[in-house]
Design an enzyme around this catalytic site. Sequence first.
Site, PDB file in Angstrom:
ATOM      1  N   ASN A   8      -7.538 -22.450 -22.922  1.00 24.10           N
ATOM      2  CA  ASN A   8      -8.554 -21.798 -23.763  1.00 24.10           C
ATOM      3  C   ASN A   8      -8.407 -22.195 -25.229  1.00 24.10           C
ATOM      4  OD1 ASN A   8     -10.730 -20.172 -24.296  1.00 24.10           O
ATOM      5  ND2 ASN A   8      -9.600 -18.263 -24.235  1.00 24.10           N
ATOM      6  N   ARG A  10      -8.610 -23.480 -29.092  1.00 26.48           N
ATOM      7  CA  ARG A  10      -9.387 -23.263 -30.303  1.00 26.48           C
ATOM      8  C   ARG A  10      -8.812 -24.203 -31.359  1.00 26.48           C
ATOM      9  NH1 ARG A  10     -11.796 -21.154 -26.844  1.00 26.48           N
ATOM     10  NH2 ARG A  10     -12.560 -19.030 -26.705  1.00 26.48           N
ATOM     11  N   GLY A  73     -19.135 -25.993 -10.835  1.00 24.85           N
ATOM     12  CA  GLY A  73     -18.050 -25.452 -10.034  1.00 24.85           C
ATOM     13  C   GLY A  73     -16.698 -25.841 -10.581  1.00 24.85           C
ATOM     14  N   GLY A  98     -17.545 -15.317 -21.724  1.00 24.61           N
ATOM     15  CA  GLY A  98     -16.845 -14.595 -20.665  1.00 24.61           C
ATOM     16  C   GLY A  98     -16.865 -15.279 -19.314  1.00 24.61           C
ATOM     17  N   ASP A 101     -13.388 -16.633 -18.448  1.00 24.74           N
ATOM     18  CA  ASP A 101     -12.479 -15.531 -18.137  1.00 24.74           C
ATOM     19  C   ASP A 101     -12.823 -14.913 -16.785  1.00 24.74           C
ATOM     20  OD1 ASP A 101     -11.097 -15.864 -20.529  1.00 24.74           O
ATOM     21  OD2 ASP A 101     -12.346 -14.425 -21.591  1.00 24.74           O
TER      22      ASP A 101
END
Length: 159
Positions: A8, A10, A73, A98, A101
């Site tokens: 994730n 940044r 996918g 989201g 997540d």
Amino acid sequence: MLITFDPNIRVQLWKSKEHMAKVLNDIASKCDVILPGIKEGNILTGKQTKEEIADFYLNNGAKAVIIKNGASGAYLKTLTEEKIVPGFKVKQVVDTVGAGDGFATGVLSGLLDGESYENALVKGNAIGALMVTSKEDNAILPTEDELQSFIMSHERYQR
């Protein structure tokens, strides 16, 4: 204990891309399952294809690499298994915040329930698809029955 890692990234929070990649790849080398998005994998490994990204992490100690690829996918590669698990079609994308997540939630809950990687990825793809149909981050998270209903009733992209 199964250790998973979703980088994730940044980039703007790091002093350089190189430093970020070094630190995050060091963390990944200590984990069993790595869950990068395709773009994250490109940035962190310098590799271009999902196969090359997966091989990078498998060669550095991971037992499984699951590469998120949005609506298309996910791609799975272990030392003995390789497959694409197609995503689900939705009528309207409202907000993509989201979705990653939600995907991780489905995958991890499936693995914790003792399901195969493929079945866990189906759950991840389904929850990710559900997440993009709402502006709220978690109000749309399904119960197990709602999730199974969604999986059975929604069309998937072709492999």
